[in-house]
Design a protein around this motif. Structure first.
Motif, PDB file in Angstrom:
ATOM      1  N   MET A 130      10.618 -22.450   8.007  1.00  0.00           N
ATOM      2  CA  MET A 130      10.589 -23.860   8.369  1.00  0.00           C
ATOM      3  C   MET A 130      10.979 -24.073   9.832  1.00  0.00           C
ATOM      4  N   VAL A 131      11.902 -23.264  10.309  1.00  0.00           N
ATOM      5  CA  VAL A 131      12.286 -23.347  11.726  1.00  0.00           C
ATOM      6  C   VAL A 131      11.091 -23.001  12.605  1.00  0.00           C
ATOM      7  N   ALA A 132      10.390 -21.922  12.240  1.00  0.00           N
ATOM      8  CA  ALA A 132       9.257 -21.462  13.034  1.00  0.00           C
ATOM      9  C   ALA A 132       8.105 -22.457  13.021  1.00  0.00           C
ATOM     10  N   SER A 133       7.798 -22.981  11.837  1.00  0.00           N
ATOM     11  CA  SER A 133       6.686 -23.928  11.755  1.00  0.00           C
ATOM     12  C   SER A 133       7.032 -25.244  12.448  1.00  0.00           C
ATOM     13  N   GLY A 134       8.300 -25.658  12.381  1.00  0.00           N
ATOM     14  CA  GLY A 134       8.716 -26.866  13.095  1.00  0.00           C
ATOM     15  C   GLY A 134       8.567 -26.715  14.592  1.00  0.00           C
ATOM     16  N   ALA A 135       8.894 -25.520  15.102  1.00  0.00           N
ATOM     17  CA  ALA A 135       8.741 -25.259  16.535  1.00  0.00           C
ATOM     18  C   ALA A 135       7.276 -25.311  16.945  1.00  0.00           C
ATOM     19  N   SER A 136       6.405 -24.732  16.128  1.00  0.00           N
ATOM     20  CA  SER A 136       4.964 -24.742  16.428  1.00  0.00           C
ATOM     21  C   SER A 136       4.438 -26.172  16.467  1.00  0.00           C
ATOM     22  N   TRP A 137       4.791 -26.931  15.450  1.00  0.00           N
ATOM     23  CA  TRP A 137       4.300 -28.305  15.327  1.00  0.00           C
ATOM     24  C   TRP A 137       4.742 -29.156  16.513  1.00  0.00           C
ATOM     25  N   PHE A 147       4.262 -33.794   8.989  1.00  0.00           N
ATOM     26  CA  PHE A 147       4.755 -32.454   8.654  1.00  0.00           C
ATOM     27  C   PHE A 147       5.865 -32.541   7.603  1.00  0.00           C
ATOM     28  N   ASN A 148       6.760 -33.484   7.781  1.00  0.00           N
ATOM     29  CA  ASN A 148       7.855 -33.634   6.818  1.00  0.00           C
ATOM     30  C   ASN A 148       7.331 -33.975   5.419  1.00  0.00           C
ATOM     31  N   LYS A 149       6.238 -34.728   5.368  1.00  0.00           N
ATOM     32  CA  LYS A 149       5.627 -35.051   4.076  1.00  0.00           C
ATOM     33  C   LYS A 149       5.108 -33.791   3.402  1.00  0.00           C
ATOM     34  N   ALA A 150       4.530 -32.873   4.190  1.00  0.00           N
ATOM     35  CA  ALA A 150       4.054 -31.604   3.633  1.00  0.00           C
ATOM     36  C   ALA A 150       5.225 -30.770   3.114  1.00  0.00           C
ATOM     37  N   VAL A 151       6.352 -30.832   3.810  1.00  0.00           N
ATOM     38  CA  VAL A 151       7.556 -30.119   3.359  1.00  0.00           C
ATOM     39  C   VAL A 151       8.055 -30.698   2.032  1.00  0.00           C
ATOM     40  N   GLU A 152       8.025 -32.002   1.919  1.00  0.00           N
ATOM     41  CA  GLU A 152       8.444 -32.653   0.668  1.00  0.00           C
ATOM     42  C   GLU A 152       7.563 -32.204  -0.492  1.00  0.00           C
ATOM     43  N   GLU A 153       6.265 -32.124  -0.262  1.00  0.00           N
ATOM     44  CA  GLU A 153       5.344 -31.698  -1.316  1.00  0.00           C
ATOM     45  C   GLU A 153       5.597 -30.246  -1.719  1.00  0.00           C
ATOM     46  N   GLU A 154       5.951 -29.413  -0.745  1.00  0.00           N
ATOM     47  CA  GLU A 154       6.182 -27.990  -1.012  1.00  0.00           C
ATOM     48  C   GLU A 154       7.466 -27.767  -1.809  1.00  0.00           C
ATOM     49  N   ILE A 167      13.810 -29.941   5.871  1.00  0.00           N
ATOM     50  CA  ILE A 167      13.425 -30.880   6.927  1.00  0.00           C
ATOM     51  C   ILE A 167      14.371 -30.748   8.119  1.00  0.00           C
ATOM     52  N   GLU A 168      15.634 -30.484   7.833  1.00  0.00           N
ATOM     53  CA  GLU A 168      16.589 -30.261   8.913  1.00  0.00           C
ATOM     54  C   GLU A 168      16.255 -28.978   9.680  1.00  0.00           C
ATOM     55  N   ALA A 169      15.818 -27.948   8.952  1.00  0.00           N
ATOM     56  CA  ALA A 169      15.413 -26.700   9.608  1.00  0.00           C
ATOM     57  C   ALA A 169      14.219 -26.950  10.524  1.00  0.00           C
ATOM     58  N   VAL A 170      13.265 -27.747  10.061  1.00  0.00           N
ATOM     59  CA  VAL A 170      12.113 -28.115  10.878  1.00  0.00           C
ATOM     60  C   VAL A 170      12.553 -28.828  12.149  1.00  0.00           C
ATOM     61  N   LYS A 171      13.461 -29.766  11.995  1.00  0.00           N
ATOM     62  CA  LYS A 171      13.932 -30.562  13.139  1.00  0.00           C
ATOM     63  C   LYS A 171      14.633 -29.675  14.175  1.00  0.00           C
ATOM     64  N   ARG A 172      15.491 -28.776  13.682  1.00  0.00           N
ATOM     65  CA  ARG A 172      16.240 -27.937  14.627  1.00  0.00           C
ATOM     66  C   ARG A 172      15.312 -26.984  15.378  1.00  0.00           C
ATOM     67  N   GLY A 173      14.334 -26.437  14.686  1.00  0.00           N
ATOM     68  CA  GLY A 173      13.359 -25.586  15.363  1.00  0.00           C
ATOM     69  C   GLY A 173      12.572 -26.358  16.398  1.00  0.00           C
ATOM     70  N   ALA A 174      12.186 -27.588  16.049  1.00  0.00           N
ATOM     71  CA  ALA A 174      11.433 -28.440  16.966  1.00  0.00           C
ATOM     72  C   ALA A 174      12.270 -28.820  18.179  1.00  0.00           C
ATOM     73  N   ASP A 175      13.513 -29.240  17.951  1.00  0.00           N
ATOM     74  CA  ASP A 175      14.386 -29.662  19.051  1.00  0.00           C
ATOM     75  C   ASP A 175      14.639 -28.518  20.025  1.00  0.00           C
ATOM     76  N   PHE A 176      14.870 -27.309  19.468  1.00  0.00           N
ATOM     77  CA  PHE A 176      15.197 -26.175  20.336  1.00  0.00           C
ATOM     78  C   PHE A 176      14.018 -25.817  21.236  1.00  0.00           C
ATOM     79  N   VAL A 177      12.813 -25.724  20.663  1.00  0.00           N
ATOM     80  CA  VAL A 177      11.668 -25.301  21.467  1.00  0.00           C
ATOM     81  C   VAL A 177      11.261 -26.379  22.463  1.00  0.00           C
ATOM     82  N   LEU A 178      11.437 -27.640  22.106  1.00  0.00           N
ATOM     83  CA  LEU A 178      11.093 -28.712  23.031  1.00  0.00           C
ATOM     84  C   LEU A 178      12.026 -28.714  24.236  1.00  0.00           C
ATOM     85  N   GLU A 179      13.280 -28.354  24.014  1.00  0.00           N
ATOM     86  CA  GLU A 179      14.214 -28.242  25.139  1.00  0.00           C
ATOM     87  C   GLU A 179      13.817 -27.084  26.049  1.00  0.00           C
ATOM     88  N   LEU A 180      13.407 -25.961  25.448  1.00  0.00           N
ATOM     89  CA  LEU A 180      12.965 -24.812  26.241  1.00  0.00           C
ATOM     90  C   LEU A 180      11.718 -25.139  27.057  1.00  0.00           C
TER      91      LEU A 180
END
Length: 584
Positions: A130-137, A147-154, A167-180
């Motif tokens: 989830m961290v990796a896919s959140g970063a990609s997205w 994306f979060n809706k797809a996570v809920e379905e899964e 969803i928190e894992a997705v967010k943290r992956g997204a936040d980290f890569v966006l900062e980079l």
């Protein structure tokens, strides 16, 4: 903005590569993008390098991309094996845990993200997908709520707490890569999709759904890659419609059980791959001899013997046509898209009933397991034809038997199901007379052989080939089967850009071979390229046998377990053209 993009995730089998791909692609499908995926995986349960590649587009696509825009790497091996595909300026999102490094000279941007550490901070390393896919997205700048809706379905069935953690894992992956990266990558922003609903499934799912729609109610099978997903799909679906799946002890039991169920009047099928097909050959002969309809799926993979169970190949053609001992009528269909996998299953059951013979539907690993978008299916196209299945048999004279194998003008006899009034007859795998009694009479033998084999001259299959032929006398006619259709189409675009005129033909009916449909296109072309995944040119040999024109046919073969790439096909076609010109 760009109209298409290619994304790949790689790692060790069993560490979440598949689920990362599934949620990422599901979210893209929700937005209405066209997708085409291909899985590279090892023939083991856990361990060994695996990767999933998805091509994303605003237009319909049916081939994997030559290059790669984004690579998500769970280990250094994934970078080492796949970085060569990255286009200049491509991106690698890698787990910082292993100290990722790009190969020397690689023109790509590396974003080390503590994928595993973030997941462990949330309670389990399992959430690194989830961290990796959140970063990609996030790098693509796509709406996070989708994306979060797809996570809920899964994960919804596991409860709200699990969903929130992911969803928190997705967010943290997204936040980290966006900062980079300093925000979403502008050069990777996709044009908006049309937002229309599309199906997104593998060929095996389409085959299972097609069988269900065709009225199949029993599947007997033994698990084997890459056919197992058909059985897994129908295990969930058939009971809802009064049907069942039986996992048999082997492929011999699977085919004989399917033949028995069809004899009893229930539409039944089995599915396997090359090794299982070999075991079924004697029983397929039984289907031909007893004129009992049966549908068999062959999902081709690397052979011979165990071969390459999880790799691409199209080397069963000769076995499908000539594998049984003796001579029987049979039909071999080769769908080349997800839609055709569905519709061809319905036609396969109708043909099996109409002509009372075995029908084999042949795919390949790329088509069987490659997940791709397709338009919504048209259920109004479905029609059921049970052929000469007699509802009320005529009354018999005392002691007489029903003429189950009656000699008829079209070679197809009336058929009854066991227990039907006035329908008593004999059934045996040895030669028999009209009522099924064993017979060694020379006259009877010839009559029965002529009757059975005569069906082949009367078989009518609508659209035995699919041709895209805008030119009357093209420089090239490119012929293929199965999953190569989309690759050929894209290669043709490359060739057209260089001024080479091309037509395309996909052979849908392998047996009986549609010579009259193929011949005009072959004769019009200056050069014919036959593209296939085997070492001996089996499809090309079929064409040469039935159509001729041997001097203008060139085989382009690939048998290393990997699918053709469009650019490679284009290059091979250009080479063939050059050789042809030099010979002239």
């Amino acid at each position: 903005m760009i109209s298409q993009l290619s994304w790949k995730i790689g790692g060790q089998q069993g560490e979440g590569v598949e689920s990362t791909d599934r949620i990422f692609s599901t979210a893209l499908n929700r937005l209405g993008y066209y997708l085409y995926g291909y899985r590279h995986f090892s023939s083991r349960i856990k361990g060994g390098h695996t990767n999933n590649k998805i091509r994303i587009s605003t237009q319909p696509i049916r081939a994997i991309a030559d290059d790669l825009d984004i690579l998500v790497a769970f280990d250094q091996e994934s970078i080492d094996l796949n970085a060569h595909e990255l286009r200049p300026g491509g991106v690698v999102i890698a787990d910082a845990k292993f100290g990722p490094a790009l190969p020397e000279g690689a023109d790509a941007r590396l974003f080390p993200v503590p994928i595993t550490s973030i997941a462990e901070d949330l309670g389990t390393s399992l959430m690194k997908n989830m961290v990796a896919s959140g970063a990609s997205w996030a790098l693509l700048g796509l709406p996070m709520d989708v994306f979060n809706k797809a996570v809920e379905e899964e994960f919804g069935r596991k409860g709200a707490a699990v969903v929130e953690k992911n969803i928190e894992a997705v967010k943290r992956g997204a936040d980290f890569v966006l900062e980079l990266a300093g925000g979403p990558l502008e050069d990777f922003r996709l044009e908006p999709a049309d937002g229309k609903q599309k199906l997104f499934m593998i060929g095996n799912d389409a085959i299972g759904l097609g069988a269900l729609a065709a009225g199949c109610r029993i599947m007997s099978a033994y698990p084997i890659t890459p056919a197992s997903e058909i059985m897994e799909y129908l295990i969930k679906k058939l009971p809802k419609f009064g049907g069942t799946v039986v996992q048999t002890e082997d492929e011999i039991a699977a085919i004989t059980m399917a033949i028995g169920a069809n004899y009893a009047g229930v539409r039944s099928m089995t599915a396997s791959a090359g090794p299982g097909l070999s075991l079924m050959m004697e029983a397929i002969g039984l289907s031909g001899m007893t004129e009992t309809p049966v549908v068999i799926i062959d999902t081709q993979r690397g052979g011979p013997s165990t071969g390459l169970p999880t790799k691409q190949e199209q080397s069963d053609i000769n076995a499908l046509i000539h594998g049984t001992h003796g001579e029987i009528p049979k039909i071999v269909l080769a769908p080349s898209s997800i839609e055709e996998c569905f519709y061809d299953m319905i036609e396969a059951f109708n043909l099996a009933d109409k002509y009372q013979l075995p029908v084999i539907v042949v795919t390949d690993l790329q088509l069987s397991l490659g997940k791709q978008s397709c338009e919504l299916l048209d259920y109004d196209r479905i029609s059921i034809n049970r052929g000469k299945l007699v509802q009320e048999a005529p009354e018999l004279e005392a002691g007489a038997l029903f003429k189950r194998y009656e000699l008829t003008e079209d070679g197809v006899s009336p058929r009854v199901i066991p227990g039907q009034k006035h329908g008593i007859h004999h059934v045996t795998g040895v030669e028999h007379d009209e009522s099924g009694r064993p017979s060694e009479s020379a006259v009877n033998r010839k009559q029965m052989m002529d009757k059975r084999l005569g069906k082949m001259d009367r078989i009518e299959v609508e659209h035995p080939v699919h041709a895209d032929a805008p030119y009357e006398n093209p420089e090239l006619l490119i012929i293929g089967m199965g999953s190569t259709g989309g690759t050929i189409k894209q290669a043709r675009e490359m060739l057209e850009n260089e001024g080479i005129t091309t037509n395309q033909m996909m052979i849908r009916l392998l047996h009986p071979f549609p010579a009259e449909a193929v011949k005009p296109y072959v004769e019009q072309a200056k050069q014919v390229i036959v593209l296939e995944h085997n070492a001996t040119g089996q499809l090309a040999d079929l064409i040469k046998l039935h159509v001729g024109s041997r001097e203008k046919i060139t085989s382009v073969l690939k048998y290393d377990g990997n699918p053709f790439l469009p650019s490679i096909v284009a290059e091979e076609c250009k080479k063939a053209c050059q050789v042809s010109k030099e010979l002239v």
